[in-house]
Every structure is written in C-alpha cells, then in structure tokens.
Design an enzyme around this catalytic site. Structure first.
Site, PDB file in Angstrom:
ATOM      1  N   PRO B 164      41.090  35.834   7.190  1.00 57.19           N
ATOM      2  CA  PRO B 164      41.572  36.143   8.553  1.00 57.19           C
ATOM      3  C   PRO B 164      42.175  37.541   8.731  1.00 57.19           C
ATOM      4  CG  PRO B 164      43.154  34.782   7.413  1.00 57.19           C
ATOM      5  CD  PRO B 164      42.008  34.959   6.462  1.00 57.19           C
ATOM      6  N   CYS B 165      41.339  38.571   8.649  1.00 58.31           N
ATOM      7  CA  CYS B 165      41.855  39.931   8.817  1.00 58.31           C
ATOM      8  C   CYS B 165      42.306  40.185  10.258  1.00 58.31           C
ATOM      9  CB  CYS B 165      40.814  40.961   8.384  1.00 58.31           C
ATOM     10  SG  CYS B 165      39.293  40.910   9.326  1.00 58.31           S
ATOM     11  N   HIS B 166      41.908  39.292  11.168  1.00 60.55           N
ATOM     12  CA  HIS B 166      42.340  39.466  12.570  1.00 60.55           C
ATOM     13  C   HIS B 166      43.841  39.245  12.733  1.00 60.55           C
ATOM     14  CE1 HIS B 166      41.184  35.189  12.040  1.00 60.55           C
ATOM     15  NE2 HIS B 166      42.238  34.942  12.815  1.00 60.55           N
TER      16      HIS B 166
END
Lengths: 167, 196
Positions: B164-166
């Site tokens: 989850p780089c968001h």
C-alpha cells in the site's frame, strides 16, 4: 550474455494471423489449424533459449514451415499399403496427400492453387515462403536447409511454371 | 490480376476458421483490467505468486511493464485471465471496500534491492486507513535521510495497492505523486477512511 526478448504474448498478438496464413497455405484448411497451434507450442517452449531477438517473425514462420512438413510426413506414414481397393478408397478419403489437402476446402484462387499444389514439393514450399509468408531468401534458405542461391532458383522455377499454368 | 506473385501474396484463408493459438499457462500469466482507479495489469509467476500489479493507462505503459516482466522473470509471458482470477477477485473486493487486506502470495522479482527493504516494511507497519510520511518510512528502514529515495522506491512499486504505497504522503500531509494518478490515490485513501 542474455538476449532481451519481448514478452511472448506480443509475438502472438503481432504474428498469429501470419502464422495461420502460412500454415493454411502449406498444409491446407484441414490441417492448417493444427499446424499453426503446434508451431506456437514449439515456439513457446524454445523461446527463452533464443540467442537473438532479430527476425522473430522469420523464426516463427520457419517453425510453422517445419510443423507443416512434419504434418505432411505424419500423413504419409498413416497411409496404409494400397493392395486392397476397399482400403485404398477409404485412405484417399481420410488421408489425402498434402498437395490434395491444399485444395480440400474453400480456396479463393482455385486455378492458381491447383497449379501450386502440383509443383515439386521444394519449389512449392519456397514460393509459398517467399510470397505468402513474405520471407527473404536467407530465411527461406535456412528453413529449407539450403543456400540462398538455391532458394532463388526454386522460387524462379516455381514462378515460371505458375505463369505458364495460369496465363 | 494474372501475376502469380500478387495472387500468392493475396492468399487469405477462410477468416471464419482462423483463431489465435490456445496455449497452456506458462512462466508468467497476466491480465489487464479496468478498475475504479484505472486500467491495471496483474501478473503472476509460475509458482502462482503475484509479481506485478501496475497501472497501465496506455498501450505503451502496458508494453513497458510486459517488457520488464519478460526481462526480469521470464520471456514466456502470456495473457491468461483465468490464472489471475483470485487476484482480480481480491482486488475488486478491496476497491469496493468489502475487504481490508489481501491474502495473496507476492514476489518482488521486479523490485530493486532498496525496494525489497522498503516495501515489506511499508506493508508491515502502515495498516489499513493509516498514513505515514516518506521520512517516517525512511526512518523505519534505518535510512532516516533517505526520504527522497523512499519516494522513488514507492513511485516504482511493482505491486501497487497490494503493497500500500498510497498510504505514504508528504510531511505536509499533501498526497503528492502516485503511479496511478492523484485521483486514484485520493480514491484509495478516502475508501480506507470510510468516505466511500
């Protein structure tokens, strides 16, 4: 030393119609689909060991040619001895020779293809590889296991016959 | 048209009988999907682990990702949607807010060494609905001054959404860049905040 090869799917998307076309031109509409399918299966298996990413289309069509020839030989092997007239009748129906198979089905240009089917096998292969598959002489020569000079010769001899036949 | 060469060149088998080859699943299988956050490519390797979940807005993006898969995993890359059914189902459920986590085996074959340090740490420490800054994540991989490098590592995340780089934002709280575009990042953060 590793070669940078495009994803195999991009070859399928770009060339599957050309492979099918050559398979049908060499093996006829009955065996064409099987030949094309077999060519793709063999190409997928061999792909990672390719040492050059140049002329991938030529590589695929060369494999297609080989599969068409294998299909032709397979059909010849399946044919039984011809002493019994009853079995002869059933054999011609079930397993026609490659040149007859070529004409077995809807062919757009019957007079021409009747003449192509009657060519000596090597001439027929060479002229189909040249004009249906649009391959160059070095690639055709490699596919036929001969020289470029011989490939030119086979194509020009084939054309001479075809011109005479269809004029 | 009497010239045999032109007539041979014009040869066309019966179109209705032609179909693309049917090949068995191979080293890399992929599918391209339209999702609520954009067009995405999912790919798995021969052991079934997810190796790519990337945004491919254009055909060029798709080509670029397929080329990377070919060079880094195997050139036997085939479009095999059925092989990605599990990943597609989980992604769809996640994007609709029906699930909060993925249970997929992943493989970081497309990642750099630094990404292999950053991305697992990200997944382990920034949970659903949380946010962290690039600097905080840099500190968590013992590289406190490497906020920019962390930003670059996340920007090239090969497993978007799944890793989850968001959830990583600028120290000002601004969303900053995202491979799938800021709108996609906003969608994901709103989703996780329960605003959708």
């Amino acid at each position: 030393m590793s070669v940078k090869l495009p994803a195999f799917q991009t070859l399928v998307d770009a060339h599957w119609r050309d492979v099918a076309r050559l398979a049908h031109a060499l093996a006829g509409p009955v065996d064409g689909d099987d030949v094309a399918q077999q060519a793709w299966t063999q190409a997928l298996a061999a792909y990672p060991s390719l040492r050059s990413a140049r002329n991938l289309r030529g590589w695929l069509l060369t494999i297609t040619h080989r599969c068409a020839m294998d299909a032709h030989r397979g059909r010849a092997r399946r044919a039984v001895p011809h002493d019994d007239p009853a079995s002869l009748a059933s054999v011609t129906k079930a397993a026609p020779a490659a040149d007859v198979a070529l004409l077995d089905g809807p062919m757009l240009d019957q007079p021409l293809w009747a003449s192509v089917a009657a060519l000596p096998p090597r001439q027929r292969e060479a002229v189909v590889l040249k004009y249906v598959a649009d391959l160059d002489h070095p690639t055709i020569a490699a596919a036929l296991g001969t020289s470029s000079a011989m490939s030119r010769r086979l194509v020009s001899d084939a054309l001479a016959t075809l011109r005479k036949d269809v004029s | 048209m009497t010239d045999p060469t032109a007539r041979l060149s014009a040869f066309q088998p019966d179109e209705s009988t032609l179909r693309p080859p049917v090949l068995p699943p191979s080293d890399v299988s992929y599918v391209v999907e339209d999702t609520p956050i954009g067009r995405m490519l999912l790919a798995r390797n021969d052991s079934g682990a997810l190796v790519a979940s990337g945004f491919v807005a254009t055909a060029e993006d798709e080509d670029r990702l397929l080329t990377r898969l070919s060079e880094r995993v195997s050139p036997r890359v085939l479009r095999q949607p059925g092989e990605l059914d599990e990943a597609r189902t989980q992604l769809e459920a996640f994007l609709e807010g029906r699930t909060r986590a993925f249970s997929l085996r992943t493989d970081l074959a497309l990642a750099s060494d630094f990404q292999r340090a950053v991305l697992p740490r990200l997944a382990a420490t920034v949970g659903y609905g949380d946010r962290a800054t690039y600097g905080e994540l840099a500190a968590r991989v013992d590289r406190p001054s490497a906020a920019r490098a962390v930003g670059a590592a996340l920007g090239a995340n090969p497993l978007c959404v799944v890793l989850p780089c968001h959830r990583i934002v600028a120290s000002s709280g601004a969303l900053t860049g995202y491979a799938g575009g800021l709108e996609a990042k906003r969608y994901l953060l709103d989703l996780e905040a329960g605003h959708r």
